[in-house]
Design an enzyme around this catalytic site. Structure first.
Site, PDB file in Angstrom:
ATOM      1  CG  HIS A  86      -2.118  -0.837   1.180  1.00 20.89           C
ATOM      2  ND1 HIS A  86      -3.108  -0.841   1.980  1.00 20.89           N
ATOM      3  CD2 HIS A  86      -2.364  -2.071   0.372  1.00 20.89           C
ATOM      4  CE1 HIS A  86      -3.961  -1.956   1.762  1.00 20.89           C
ATOM      5  NE2 HIS A  86      -3.360  -2.654   0.701  1.00 20.89           N
ATOM      6  CD  GLU A  88      -1.964   4.651   2.784  1.00 23.45           C
ATOM      7  OE1 GLU A  88      -3.089   5.558   2.642  1.00 23.45           O
ATOM      8  OE2 GLU A  88      -1.938   3.911   2.253  1.00 23.45           O
ATOM      9  CB  CYS A 114      -6.473   0.146   4.394  1.00 23.91           C
ATOM     10  SG  CYS A 114      -5.005  -0.517   4.980  1.00 23.91           S
ATOM     11  CB  CYS A 124      -2.329   2.074   5.680  1.00 21.79           C
ATOM     12  SG  CYS A 124      -1.606   1.364   4.295  1.00 21.79           S
TER      13      CYS A 124
END
Length: 182
Positions: A86, A88, A114, A124
């Site tokens: 992801h 981040e 998320c 995240c």
């Protein structure tokens, strides 16, 4: 003084530091208002999201971590180095664990961080909280497509300042047009 019981570690065995992709990100113009600064970094995050390999099961997201001095510390995008990355998470991975600069930084993300995830042990949202980042700026709330996300609420509930820039949500959506057809 070295410990005679431990042999010295040769310098060549240490990992070679890799340049952060944030190094090429220009700073916002001098004298920019806070809103202009947020827009500047969000535009950079959207540009990073365009690097994402397309997926039918995940959003294309870009993220930039900006230090208190207004300069980019790190940046990342979804699927940057592995299929389940992801944005981040990719940005945070470029900084040392416990980096104190994060306690005064801002995370810019094109999509709400998320709060539910099957591919990794931490979301995240949890990674941001563990890094102690005090401010998150996001462009687009995650639509109910894959999971029911409540990352913004969880961050706010933990004392993180969450700033939404919905006027930039169309840019984040455009990068994900392949998921939103229909």
């Amino acid at each position: 003084m070295s410990d005679p019981a431990r042999p010295p570690v040769p310098p060549s065995s240490f990992p070679t530091p890799q340049p952060s992709p944030s190094a090429g990100l220009p700073d916002p113009p001098a004298g920019a208002t806070p809103g202009e600064v947020h827009d500047h970094w969000m535009h950079r995050a959207v540009a990073l999201a365009r690097n994402c390999p397309p997926s039918t099961t995940a959003f294309s997201v870009g993220a930039v971590i900006v230090g208190e001095d207004g300069r980019a510390l790190a940046a990342g995008w979804s699927r940057e180095t592995a299929p389940h990355d992801h944005a981040e998470e990719a940005a945070l991975a470029k900084l040392p664990p416990g980096d104190e600069r994060l306690t005064r930084a801002t995370m810019y993300s094109t999509l709400e961080p998320c709060s539910a995830r099957a591919s990794r042990p931490l979301t995240c949202t949890q990674l941001i909280l563990a890094a102690r980042i005090p401010r998150v700026v996001l462009a687009w709330r995650e639509p109910l497509l894959f999971v029911d996300c409540d990352g913004a609420e969880r961050l706010r509930g933990a004392g993180v300042e969450v700033i939404e820039t919905p006027h930039l949500a169309p840019l984040a959506r455009a990068v994900n047009a392949h998921l939103l057809k229909g």
